[in-house]
Design an enzyme around this catalytic site. Structure first.
Site, PDB file in Angstrom:
ATOM      1  N   ARG A  40      42.871  20.486  84.050  1.00  0.00           N
ATOM      2  CA  ARG A  40      41.853  20.090  83.068  1.00  0.00           C
ATOM      3  C   ARG A  40      42.265  18.760  82.435  1.00  0.00           C
ATOM      4  NH1 ARG A  40      39.785  25.162  79.554  1.00  0.00           N
ATOM      5  NH2 ARG A  40      39.403  23.392  78.187  1.00  0.00           N
TER       6      ARG A  40
ATOM      7  N   ASP B 133      42.129  15.213  80.315  1.00  0.00           N
ATOM      8  CA  ASP B 133      41.633  14.806  79.003  1.00  0.00           C
ATOM      9  C   ASP B 133      40.583  13.704  79.128  1.00  0.00           C
ATOM     10  OD1 ASP B 133      43.395  16.550  77.763  1.00  0.00           O
ATOM     11  OD2 ASP B 133      44.946  15.018  77.469  1.00  0.00           O
TER      12      ASP B 133
ATOM     13  N   TYR C   9      50.703  13.250  89.071  1.00  0.00           N
ATOM     14  CA  TYR C   9      49.955  12.244  88.317  1.00  0.00           C
ATOM     15  C   TYR C   9      50.621  10.879  88.486  1.00  0.00           C
ATOM     16  CZ  TYR C   9      47.270  15.706  85.614  1.00  0.00           C
ATOM     17  OH  TYR C   9      46.417  16.705  85.223  1.00  0.00           O
TER      18      TYR C   9
ATOM     19  N   ARG D  33      51.175  12.301  79.375  1.00  0.00           N
ATOM     20  CA  ARG D  33      51.011  11.123  78.522  1.00  0.00           C
ATOM     21  C   ARG D  33      52.167  10.985  77.534  1.00  0.00           C
ATOM     22  NH1 ARG D  33      45.368  11.737  75.916  1.00  0.00           N
ATOM     23  NH2 ARG D  33      46.033   9.824  74.854  1.00  0.00           N
TER      24      ARG D  33
END
Length: 280
Positions: free
Chosen positions: A49, A51, A129, A215
């Site tokens: 999911r 952001d 990622y 992040r």
């Protein structure tokens, strides 16, 4: 029937993956398009999911569909049901994108039947990622919306040394936005940075990531790269296991979900069961 879809999207104009009332989200757009094509309500389960503002090059989701509805997709054409669904979905989502003719910010690349024990979220072995950074003006390309621009050079070697102690299974509370009742223990399989031309590409791979973890990892290591923090600081933050004022969260727009890895089909159910266990 259980159907897997593989997709990509530019997250710039989406308020993240998850459906939110009155906001444009990836899940909302796709579920509306699927329900229109299949003529029945559809709910998607996704691998990761993302952001608001985060992109995906290799996202995966699954949904359930009635056998007759799936078989009817090609109509009078000779296409397979999956190919027909891909074409119809992309035609619908292109109409909802805010851009020039021929542009869409979400693309379904493939759709196909999978075993009933496949779960896009829990059957996954890992997620990878990337985070792209241009740390000098020659790398600042106004056409790209997936790169963080910095006006001072980063020490990539220092960032990689600082990242090394974070590998393995740890409680990443200092790097996560915790949710009540959820574990913040994860296994970080890869974390590092390389220069690719004028852009630094950071890569983070784990069995799964908790909210804001990637992040926060990137923001923390950027602080080391620009000399604002010591190389030992990320490991210190890990040991503290505290979500406090020391948290540095990197901007979302430079983050991309690149790929989700799955086991052989015979292991889908076993992996899903193992992934549901509470770690901590």
């Amino acid at each position: 029937m259980r159907i897997r879809i593989d997709l990509a999207y530019n997250g710039t104009d989406f308020h993240g993956w998850a459906t939110q009332p009155g906001l444009r989200t990836v899940q909302g757009e796709l579920e509306a398009a699927l329900s229109m094509v299949l003529r029945e309500p559809v709910t998607l389960t996704v691998a990761g999911r993302t952001d608001a503002g985060v992109h995906a090059a290799g996202q995966t989701a699954h949904f359930e569909v009635d056998d007759a509805g799936w078989a009817a997709l090609p109509g009078r054409s000779s296409r397979e049901p999956g190919e027909s669904l891909v074409r119809k979905l992309n035609a619908i989502t292109a109409r909802g994108a805010d851009g020039p003719p021929g542009y869409t910010d979400v693309v379904v690349k493939a759709a196909y039947e999978v075993p009933d024990d496949f779960d896009a979220r829990f059957s996954a072995l890992w997620r990878r990622y990337s985070y792209r950074i241009a740390d000098e003006p020659r790398g600042w390309d106004p056409r790209r919306r997936d790169v963080l621009w910095l006006d001072s050079p980063l020490d990539v070697d220092a960032m990689n040394r600082a990242a090394a102690p974070l590998l393995g299974e740890h409680d990443f509370l200092s790097f996560c936005r915790p949710r009540e009742g959820a574990s913040t223990t994860r296994t970080l399989r890869a974390l590092g940075f390389e220069r690719e031309g004028d852009v630094i590409v950071g890569v983070a791979e784990a069995d799964a990531f908790c909210h804001s973890q990637v992040r926060t990892l990137m923001g923390t290591l950027i602080e080391v790269g620009r000399g604002a923090r010591s190389e030992s600081w990320p490991a210190q933050r890990l040991a503290e296991a505290s979500r406090n004022g020391e948290v540095v969260v990197a901007p979302a727009h430079a983050l991309t979900l690149e790929e989700v890895g799955y086991p052989d089909a015979s292991e889908y159910g076993a992996q899903a069961s193992a992934a549901r266990r509470f770690r901590g």
